[in-house]
Design a protein around this motif. Structure first.
Motif, mmCIF file in Angstrom:
data_model
loop_
_atom_site.group_PDB
_atom_site.id
_atom_site.type_symbol
_atom_site.label_atom_id
_atom_site.label_comp_id
_atom_site.label_asym_id
_atom_site.label_seq_id
_atom_site.Cartn_x
_atom_site.Cartn_y
_atom_site.Cartn_z
ATOM 1 N N LYS A 105 0.811 -1.221 0.000
ATOM 2 C CA LYS A 105 0.000 0.000 0.000
ATOM 3 C C LYS A 105 0.845 1.272 0.000
ATOM 4 C CE LYS A 105 -3.728 -2.337 2.504
ATOM 5 N NZ LYS A 105 -4.514 -2.381 3.763
ATOM 6 N N LYS A 106 2.130 1.127 0.232
ATOM 7 C CA LYS A 106 3.030 2.272 0.275
ATOM 8 C C LYS A 106 3.593 2.549 -1.112
ATOM 9 C CE LYS A 106 4.516 1.305 5.048
ATOM 10 N NZ LYS A 106 4.184 2.600 5.661
ATOM 11 N N PHE A 107 4.009 3.793 -1.350
ATOM 12 C CA PHE A 107 4.626 4.142 -2.632
ATOM 13 C C PHE A 107 6.081 4.542 -2.400
ATOM 14 C CE2 PHE A 107 6.062 6.931 -5.964
ATOM 15 C CZ PHE A 107 5.743 6.181 -7.093
ATOM 16 N N PHE A 108 6.962 4.080 -3.298
ATOM 17 C CA PHE A 108 8.394 4.371 -3.202
ATOM 18 C C PHE A 108 8.898 4.916 -4.537
ATOM 19 C CE2 PHE A 108 7.398 0.957 -0.270
ATOM 20 C CZ PHE A 108 7.969 1.410 0.919
ATOM 21 N N ASP A 109 9.937 5.707 -4.461
ATOM 22 C CA ASP A 109 10.610 6.132 -5.691
ATOM 23 C C ASP A 109 11.447 4.997 -6.260
ATOM 24 O OD1 ASP A 109 9.824 8.984 -5.690
ATOM 25 O OD2 ASP A 109 10.956 9.026 -3.823
ATOM 26 N N LEU A 110 12.029 4.197 -5.378
ATOM 27 C CA LEU A 110 12.931 3.117 -5.797
ATOM 28 C C LEU A 110 12.756 1.924 -4.877
ATOM 29 C CD1 LEU A 110 15.470 1.905 -7.283
ATOM 30 C CD2 LEU A 110 16.860 3.146 -5.606
ATOM 31 N N VAL A 111 12.654 0.728 -5.473
ATOM 32 C CA VAL A 111 12.683 -0.526 -4.725
ATOM 33 C C VAL A 111 13.871 -1.340 -5.224
ATOM 34 C CG1 VAL A 111 11.541 -2.732 -4.274
ATOM 35 C CG2 VAL A 111 10.215 -0.632 -4.285
ATOM 36 N N VAL A 112 14.677 -1.847 -4.299
ATOM 37 C CA VAL A 112 15.789 -2.729 -4.644
ATOM 38 C C VAL A 112 15.597 -4.043 -3.893
ATOM 39 C CG1 VAL A 112 18.283 -3.058 -4.711
ATOM 40 C CG2 VAL A 112 17.332 -0.739 -4.897
ATOM 41 N N ASP A 113 15.417 -5.130 -4.643
ATOM 42 C CA ASP A 113 15.376 -6.455 -4.041
ATOM 43 C C ASP A 113 16.813 -6.964 -4.005
ATOM 44 O OD1 ASP A 113 14.975 -9.029 -3.196
ATOM 45 O OD2 ASP A 113 13.557 -9.574 -4.777
ATOM 46 N N VAL A 114 17.380 -7.041 -2.820
ATOM 47 C CA VAL A 114 18.804 -7.353 -2.683
ATOM 48 C C VAL A 114 19.061 -8.852 -2.807
ATOM 49 C CG1 VAL A 114 20.852 -6.953 -1.249
ATOM 50 C CG2 VAL A 114 18.964 -5.337 -1.172
ATOM 51 N N ARG A 115 18.040 -9.677 -2.647
ATOM 52 C CA ARG A 115 18.237 -11.124 -2.695
ATOM 53 C C ARG A 115 18.662 -11.557 -4.093
ATOM 54 N NH1 ARG A 115 17.309 -16.003 -0.203
ATOM 55 N NH2 ARG A 115 16.241 -17.649 -1.386
ATOM 56 N N ILE A 116 19.625 -12.495 -4.149
ATOM 57 C CA ILE A 116 20.149 -12.958 -5.432
ATOM 58 C C ILE A 116 19.215 -13.981 -6.069
ATOM 59 C CG2 ILE A 116 22.071 -14.174 -6.539
ATOM 60 C CD1 ILE A 116 23.889 -12.907 -4.379
ATOM 61 N N ASP A 117 18.706 -14.936 -5.287
ATOM 62 C CA ASP A 117 17.801 -15.942 -5.830
ATOM 63 C C ASP A 117 16.524 -15.278 -6.354
ATOM 64 O OD1 ASP A 117 19.650 -17.804 -5.108
ATOM 65 O OD2 ASP A 117 18.587 -18.520 -3.333
ATOM 66 N N VAL A 118 15.866 -15.959 -7.298
ATOM 67 C CA VAL A 118 14.778 -15.328 -8.038
ATOM 68 C C VAL A 118 13.466 -15.269 -7.262
ATOM 69 C CG1 VAL A 118 15.786 -16.085 -10.217
ATOM 70 C CG2 VAL A 118 14.028 -17.490 -9.123
ATOM 71 N N ASP A 119 13.323 -16.048 -6.193
ATOM 72 C CA ASP A 119 11.995 -16.264 -5.611
ATOM 73 C C ASP A 119 11.310 -14.989 -5.133
ATOM 74 O OD1 ASP A 119 13.857 -16.002 -3.567
ATOM 75 O OD2 ASP A 119 13.541 -18.031 -2.774
ATOM 76 N N THR A 120 12.040 -14.045 -4.537
ATOM 77 C CA THR A 120 11.381 -12.857 -3.971
ATOM 78 C C THR A 120 10.959 -11.844 -5.030
ATOM 79 O OG1 THR A 120 13.562 -11.890 -3.544
ATOM 80 C CG2 THR A 120 12.483 -13.021 -1.708
ATOM 81 N N ARG A 121 11.364 -12.059 -6.283
ATOM 82 C CA ARG A 121 10.961 -11.113 -7.318
ATOM 83 C C ARG A 121 9.469 -11.168 -7.604
ATOM 84 N NH1 ARG A 121 15.343 -11.457 -6.273
ATOM 85 N NH2 ARG A 121 16.543 -12.386 -7.943
ATOM 86 N N VAL A 122 8.764 -12.190 -7.082
ATOM 87 C CA VAL A 122 7.310 -12.228 -7.273
ATOM 88 C C VAL A 122 6.630 -11.084 -6.521
ATOM 89 C CG1 VAL A 122 7.256 -14.718 -7.626
ATOM 90 C CG2 VAL A 122 6.941 -13.807 -5.317
ATOM 91 N N MET A 123 7.357 -10.411 -5.634
ATOM 92 C CA MET A 123 6.790 -9.255 -4.940
ATOM 93 C C MET A 123 6.642 -8.051 -5.865
ATOM 94 S SD MET A 123 8.897 -9.140 -1.372
ATOM 95 C CE MET A 123 9.368 -10.614 -0.457
ATOM 96 N N PHE A 124 7.476 -7.955 -6.890
ATOM 97 C CA PHE A 124 7.558 -6.728 -7.683
ATOM 98 C C PHE A 124 6.226 -6.270 -8.282
ATOM 99 C CE2 PHE A 124 12.379 -6.342 -8.724
ATOM 100 C CZ PHE A 124 12.553 -5.657 -7.530
ATOM 101 N N PRO A 125 5.381 -7.169 -8.808
ATOM 102 C CA PRO A 125 4.110 -6.677 -9.346
ATOM 103 C C PRO A 125 3.221 -6.015 -8.300
ATOM 104 C CG PRO A 125 4.572 -8.902 -10.140
ATOM 105 C CD PRO A 125 5.566 -8.610 -9.059
ATOM 106 N N HIS A 126 3.484 -6.280 -7.023
ATOM 107 C CA HIS A 126 2.621 -5.779 -5.950
ATOM 108 C C HIS A 126 3.236 -4.595 -5.198
ATOM 109 C CE1 HIS A 126 0.396 -9.489 -6.665
ATOM 110 N NE2 HIS A 126 1.552 -10.120 -6.604
ATOM 111 N N LEU A 127 4.475 -4.240 -5.531
ATOM 112 C CA LEU A 127 5.139 -3.114 -4.876
ATOM 113 C C LEU A 127 5.046 -1.893 -5.782
ATOM 114 C CD1 LEU A 127 8.311 -4.925 -3.482
ATOM 115 C CD2 LEU A 127 6.269 -4.227 -2.203
ATOM 116 N N GLN A 128 4.603 -0.778 -5.229
ATOM 117 C CA GLN A 128 4.410 0.442 -6.004
ATOM 118 C C GLN A 128 5.688 1.290 -5.955
ATOM 119 O OE1 GLN A 128 0.393 2.333 -5.604
ATOM 120 N NE2 GLN A 128 0.287 1.075 -3.746
#
Length: 406
Positions: free
Chosen positions: A124-147
Motif C-alpha cells: 500500500k506504500k509508494f516508493f521512488d525506488l525498490v531494490v530487491d537485494v536477494r540474489i535468488d529469483v523467488d522474492t521477485r514475485v513481490m515486484f508486481p505488488h510493490l508500487q
C-alpha cells in the motif's frame, strides 16, 4: 569521403520508396523506463527488500550500507523477516523497518505460497525506488505488488518480471558453473548496489574536471553569432554506419539559421573538412561557421561549453558535451545498444529508431543489409522537435540570466 553520404541521393538510395517514417523514432531519454541522470526525479523514498535468513542478511550489509551512504537524505525502508528486525534496528541504517513474512523461520521448511498478505501492508506504500537485494529469483514475485517508479534487482528468471524492472543484473553464476569458482554472494550484492548507485548518481565532479582541467581556451571568434542562441554541431563520427545523412544535417542547419534564428558552428577533425565545405557552400548563411580541423580536442571542448546546445551522432564530442553539462541532442544509430552506450549528462535527449536488427555492431555501412533503417527512420521532424524544445529552454535560461540576443 563516401560520395553517397555527401549528396541528397543518399536519402533516396535507401528511403525514397519506404513508408513514411514520421513518428517511428523514439526520444529514448524520455521514453526509457528510467531517466538515470534526471536530477528532477529525486529518490526520496527507497525500499530495500531483504526478506531471507539471518546469514543472508549479514552478507548483504555491505550492499545496504553502500546504498544508505549514497542516498543519505532518502527515507530508507527495509522489508525483512521478523528474525532480522533487532539487528536492523541496532545498525541504524534504516528510517523504517517493515516485517515481511515471505519465508519460514527455518530454512528447512518450504516457504508458504506467496500471497499479498505476506507483505503486511507494504504493497500500500509508494516508493521512488525498490531494490530487491536477494540474489535468488523467488522474492521477485513481490515486484508486481510493490508500487515504485523504479525497481531494481537480479534476474527474475522471467521475461514478464524482468520487464517490470528498471534494471536487472545477471546472477554471475550461469547454470553448471562450479560453485567454488563463482563470485561470493557479498560481492554479487555489492555489485547490485554499485549498479543502482551508478544508475542514479553521476559525479558532478567529472563534468567540472573536464571543463576546468582539460578544456583549453580556443582562439576562435564567435562574433559571427551576433548574440543568437549558439548551436555546436558535429556531423560525423568514426563510422559511416553511425552517421545521420549529411544532406539531413544541411537541411537542419538551414532550418536552424533561417527559421529558428540561431547560429551554428561546426566542430570535428581534419578528416571532416570536405563535409564542412559542403555544408558551408550548401547553406550559404552568415550564421554558420566551421572550426573543423582548426582546433584541438581540448579547444573543441572549450567551444562546447560556450554553446547553448549541441547536436551530433554517437561520437566522442557528443559524449564530451553531454558529460560537461551542455544541453545535447544525440542522433543514435542501432549499431550499439542504446542502454549501454548512450551519452550521459543532466540534459541529454537521445533519438533512436528501434529496429529488429539492432544491435548489429557492424563496422562498415556496406555490411548493413536492412537499408540503414536505424538511422534513416530518424526524420527531420523527429530531430527538429527535440531541438526546438532545447532552443526554447536556452532562451529561457538567457532571460533568467538577464542576457538578450537577436
Amino acid at each position: 569521403m563516401h560520395s553517397d553520404d555527401m549528396s541528397p541521393s543518399h536519402d533516396w538510395q535507401y528511403g525514397n520508396n519506404r513508408r513514411s517514417t514520421l513518428g517511428i523514432a523514439e526520444r529514448w531519454s524520455d521514453l526509457a523506463a528510467y531517466r538515470a541522470f534526471d536530477k528532477k526525479v529525486p529518490l526520496e523514498r527507497i525500499l530495500l527488500v531483504k526478506a531471507d535468513a539471518i546469514g543472508d542478511f549479514i552478507l548483504s550489509l555491505d550492499a545496504m550500507l553502500a546504498l544508505r551512504q549514497a542516498f543519505p537524505e532518502a527515507h530508507l525502508t527495509l522489508g525483512c523477516g521478523p528474525w532480522n528486525v533487532e539487528i536492523a534496528r541496532a545498525l541504524d541504517f534504516f528510517d523504517e523497518i517493515h516485517v515481511v513474512n515471505f519465508f519460514e523461520s527455518r530454512a528447512d521448511k518450504p516457504r508458504p505460497p506467496f500471497s499479498v498478505k505476506l507483505l503486511n501492508g507494504l504493497e500500500k506504500k509508494f516508493f521512488d525506488l525498490v531494490v530487491d537485494v536477494r540474489i535468488d529469483v523467488d522474492t521477485r514475485v513481490m515486484f508486481p505488488h510493490l508500487q515504485a517508479t523504479y525497481k531494481c534487482g537480479f534476474d527474475a528468471g522471467s521475461p514478464e518480471l524482468n520487464q517490470m524492472m528498471t534494471m536487472w543484473l545477471p546472477h554471475g553464476m550461469p547454470p553448471g558453473t562450479d560453485m567454488n569458482l563463482g563470485m561470493h554472494q557479498t560481492l554479487l550484492m555489492k555489485r547490485l548496489a554499485d549498479s543502482v548507485i551508478g544508475l542514479f548518481r553521476t559525479s558532478p565532479d567529472i563534468g567540472r574536471l573536464l571543463r576546468e582541467r582539460i578544456a583549453q581556451p580556443a582562439r576562435v571568434d564567435l562574433e559571427f553569432a551576433k548574440g543568437r542562441i549558439l548551436v555546436a554541431m558535429n556531423t560525423s563520427s568514426g563510422r559511416l554506419a553511425k552517421n545521420w545523412p549529411l544532406s539531413r544535417y544541411q537541411a537542419l542547419i538551414a532550418w536552424l539559421c533561417n527559421t529558428m534564428n540561431v547560429a551554428v558552428f561546426l566542430l570535428g577533425g581534419p578528416d571532416q573538412k570536405e563535409e564542412s565545405h559542403y555544408l558551408l557552400e550548401a547553406c550559404r548563411t552568415p550564421f554558420l561557421a566551421s572550426f573543423v580541423g582548426q582546433t584541438t580536442l581540448r579547444e573543441s571542448m572549450d567551444l562546447l561549453t560556450r554553446a547553448d546546445l549541441y547536436i551530433g551522432n554517437d561520437t566522442g564530442l557528443t559524449h564530451m558535451a553531454a558529460r560537461m553539462g551542455v544541453s545535447s541532442v544525440s542522433i543514435f544509430s542501432g549499431i550499439d545498444p542504446t542502454a549501454m552506450w548512450a551519452p550521459v549528462g543532466p540534459d541529454v535527449t537521445v533519438l533512436r529508431a528501434p529496429t529488429a536488427c539492432s544491435a548489429c555492431h557492424i563496422l562498415q555501412l556496406k555490411d548493413c543489409h536492412h537499408g540503414h533503417s536505424c538511422i534513416l527512420d530518424i526524420t527531420q521532424e523527429d530531430v527538429r522537435a527535440a531541438v526546438r524544445n532545447k532552443i526554447i529552454a536556452a532562451h529561457r535560461r538567457r532571460i533568467t540570466a538577464g542576457v538578450t540576443g537577436t
